[in-house]
Write an enzyme that holds these catalytic residues in place. Structure first.
Site, mmCIF file in Angstrom:
data_model
loop_
_atom_site.group_PDB
_atom_site.id
_atom_site.type_symbol
_atom_site.label_atom_id
_atom_site.label_comp_id
_atom_site.label_asym_id
_atom_site.label_seq_id
_atom_site.Cartn_x
_atom_site.Cartn_y
_atom_site.Cartn_z
ATOM 1 N N TRP A 151 0.698 -1.238 -0.091
ATOM 2 C CA TRP A 151 -0.039 -0.012 -0.014
ATOM 3 C C TRP A 151 0.945 1.406 -0.110
ATOM 4 C CZ3 TRP A 151 2.056 2.201 4.314
ATOM 5 C CH2 TRP A 151 2.315 1.452 5.380
ATOM 6 N N ASN A 152 2.233 1.205 0.062
ATOM 7 C CA ASN A 152 2.926 2.271 0.175
ATOM 8 C C ASN A 152 3.048 3.189 -0.960
ATOM 9 O OD1 ASN A 152 4.482 0.444 -0.485
ATOM 10 N ND2 ASN A 152 6.366 1.115 0.566
ATOM 11 N N LYS A 175 -3.335 -8.071 -7.735
ATOM 12 C CA LYS A 175 -4.007 -8.064 -6.426
ATOM 13 C C LYS A 175 -3.306 -7.049 -5.578
ATOM 14 C CE LYS A 175 -4.201 -9.192 -2.663
ATOM 15 N NZ LYS A 175 -4.149 -8.208 -1.487
ATOM 16 N N GLY A 228 6.239 -6.589 -0.864
ATOM 17 C CA GLY A 228 5.824 -6.570 0.261
ATOM 18 C C GLY A 228 6.640 -6.890 1.327
ATOM 19 N N SER A 229 6.050 -7.393 2.788
ATOM 20 C CA SER A 229 6.998 -7.462 3.929
ATOM 21 C C SER A 229 7.843 -9.019 3.390
ATOM 22 C CB SER A 229 6.216 -7.838 5.111
ATOM 23 O OG SER A 229 5.194 -8.726 4.903
ATOM 24 N N GLU A 249 10.163 -8.630 -3.827
ATOM 25 C CA GLU A 249 10.824 -7.277 -3.378
ATOM 26 C C GLU A 249 10.351 -7.028 -1.896
ATOM 27 O OE1 GLU A 249 12.857 -5.888 -5.293
ATOM 28 O OE2 GLU A 249 12.728 -6.994 -7.165
ATOM 29 N N CYS A 283 10.157 1.256 1.503
ATOM 30 C CA CYS A 283 11.164 0.065 1.851
ATOM 31 C C CYS A 283 12.440 0.523 1.730
ATOM 32 C CB CYS A 283 10.898 -0.983 0.715
ATOM 33 S SG CYS A 283 10.981 -0.442 -1.012
ATOM 34 N N GLU A 385 12.640 -3.241 10.462
ATOM 35 C CA GLU A 385 12.170 -2.293 9.665
ATOM 36 C C GLU A 385 11.127 -1.411 10.599
ATOM 37 O OE1 GLU A 385 9.391 -3.684 6.617
ATOM 38 O OE2 GLU A 385 10.568 -2.367 5.002
#
Ligand code: NAD
Length: 487
Positions: A151-152, A175, A228-229, A249, A283, A385
């Site tokens: 979402w960032n 998605k 994502g994470s 990533e 990130c 993080e």
């Protein structure tokens, strides 16, 4: 515009109202509901993958020039509606309108970049062991891509996957994150406007653990392109039920080293920009800074002034604010947790540490840019993080100490160096164990060079030619030649 996209899925070139349960999407600056998305059902996921499969051969067989032209049209359609799309992004993500607009324009740039790459897909002729054989090595599109995004950066992180896939000749099912689905659906509108054939691009919505996971496990998906994470990335890698290509990533905990030879003002400017932009929800955000001891206090004094000069606001009302709301309660809670942990373990609060005051901030997820000094690696801000507006700073004695601390992490996404001495620059850049090292600047990711992490920060690349290679299989065609008859 959001109301038209609410509850919708884009499958096989058409819009449908999702049959699954609705999930509210909130404006993080105000807490108000702006619409809802549908949790895609198993049938809808299958339909989207089938549509992408059906479109694949036709799209892959088009002349590269035709795919290139389609991507140029998409870039033009996106740029022409940059204001409208930016509004949608600000409403769902919280970043100031000008920043959102900049991101939309970078998405358009990605379309044009990969449009140009689409016509430069070359193969190789490899000499054989004997003179009667030779080998052709050609690139073929992988097939159907499942793209899962956070979402960032709701436009760019969809866009890099979308543009590289389409340029390579792949089709795609996207998605997006539940927090920021409308930017992806707005991109689908532009796909329609650009007259990209039905089924080449599909957008489905819903919870990652169900809808994203279904793409990972789907036998009809040939490649997963995930941002994502690290924890979800690992889960994806472990849970695929058929062998498929993956690019992951993932997260980071990015260090910056400021040596005694650095331009201190430039280093401060860079640190503040890359730590606090998008409220630290990047990130490649600088999580921690190591400063040569003789300039340590001077650095802290300047960082305090620079952080306090940043303006914060509701991104719609204050389009030119430096910072907007954080995207949801979760990253804000994590930021506060990392701050409390650092202070409990002896860190010094340099600035920030609380939400900005005022009625306009009462209902949104706001926090002041925060700097803590005298940090150690026992503190979460230096080892995990944060993904929020919190920066940890520590002094170092000697470059080897700075390198050892910078590399003392499971992550390997981006690192930053500020130094004028070229011997220091060479020494540091060759030893930092990161996929990206930015020197005397903080833009570690640019469109025309590969961008990717190592270690727990991921596998694979986006951006540049390397980003497009992720969407190809190589095929080796070995040809034997006989002497021609009647020679
Ligand atoms: P996240 O991992 O929680 O979610 C990312 C996406 O995965 C979402 O669309 C989510 O719905 C989906 N998902 C969740 N569980 C899933 C599952 N089991 N199977 C398939 N999909 C699933 O990440 P986030 O909170 O949305 O984003 C923040 C993270 O993204 C940070 O760690 C950040 O560092 C990372 N990130 C990395 C990069 C990069 O380029 N390396 C860029 C931006 C963000």
């Amino acid at each position: 515009m959001i109301s038209e996209l609410s509850g919708k899925l884009f499958i096989g070139g058409g819009w449908k109202t999702g049959a699954g349960a609705g999930i509210a999407v909130l404006n993080p600056a105000t807490g108000e509901s702006i619409g809802e998305i549908a949790a895609s059902t198993a049938d809808e996921i299958n339909e989207a993958v089938a549509a992408a499969r059906a479109a694949f051969r036709g799209w892959a067989d088009l002349p590269a020039k035709a795919r290139s032209a389609a991507l140029h049209r998409l870039g033009d359609a996106i740029a022409a509606d940059a204001d409208g799309m930016a509004r949608i992004m600000t409403m769902e993500q919280g970043k100031p309108l000008n920043e959102a607009r900049g991101e939309i324009l970078k998405l358009a740039e990605a379309c044009h970049f990969y449009a140009e790459e689409a016509v430069r897909v070359h193969g190789e002729i490899v000499p054989g062991d004997t003179t009667d054989h030779h080998s052709l090595v050609i690139r073929e599109p992988i097939g159907v891509v499942g793209a899962i995004t956070p979402w960032n950066y709701p436009a760019e992180l969809v866009g890099w996957k979308l543009c590289a896939s389409l340029a390579a000749g792949c089709t795609i099912v996207i998605k997006p994150a539940d927090l920021t689905p409308f930017t992806a659906l707005a991109i689908a509108r532009k796909v329609e406007e650009a007259k990209i054939p039905a089924g080449v691009v599909n957008v489905i919505t819903g919870p990652g653990s169900v809808v994203g996971q279904a793409l990972v496990e789907h036998p009809g998906v040939d490649k997963i392109a995930f941002t994502g994470s690290s924890s979800v990335g690992l889960r994806i890698q472990q849970s695929a039920t058929t062998v498929k290509r993956m690019s992951l990533e993932l997260g980071g905990n990015c260090p910056m080293i400021v040596t005694e030879s650095a331009d201190l003002d430039a280093a401060v400017k860079g640190a503040v920009r890359r730590s606090f932009r998008n409220m630290g929800q990047i990130c490649i955000a600088i999580n921690r800074v190591y400063v040569a001891r003789p300039i340590y206090e001077a650095f802290l004094a300047k960082v305090k002034v620079a952080a306090e000069a940043l303006t914060i606001g509701n991104g719609l009302d204050k389009p030119d604010a430096d910072l907007g709301a954080m995207a949801s309660a979760d990253p804000l809670a994590k930021t506060k947790e990392h701050l409390a942990d650092a202070l409990a373990k002896g860190a010094r609060l340099v600035t920030g540490g609380a939400a900005p005051e005022g009625e306009q901030f009462a209902r949104g997820h706001f926090f002041r840019p925060t700097v803590v000094a005298d940090c150690t690696h026992a503190m979460k801000v230096m080892s995990e993080e944060t993904f929020g507006p919190l920066l940890g700073v520590a002094p170092y004695d000697g470059l080897d100490e700075a390198i050892a601390r910078a590399n003392d992490t499971p992550y390997g996404l981006a690192s930053y160096v500020y130094a004028k001495d070229m011997d220091e620059v060479r020494y540091l850049t060759t030893r930092l164990d990161y996929g990206n090292v930015a020197v005397n600047n903080v833009d570690a990711g640019v469109m025309n060079a590969p961008y990717g992490g190592r270690k727990q920060s991921g596998v694979g690349y986006e951006h540049g030619r390397e980003g497009m290679l992720e969407y190809f299989n190589f095929k080796h065609i070995r040809i034997r030649h006989d002497e021609p008859k009647g020679r």
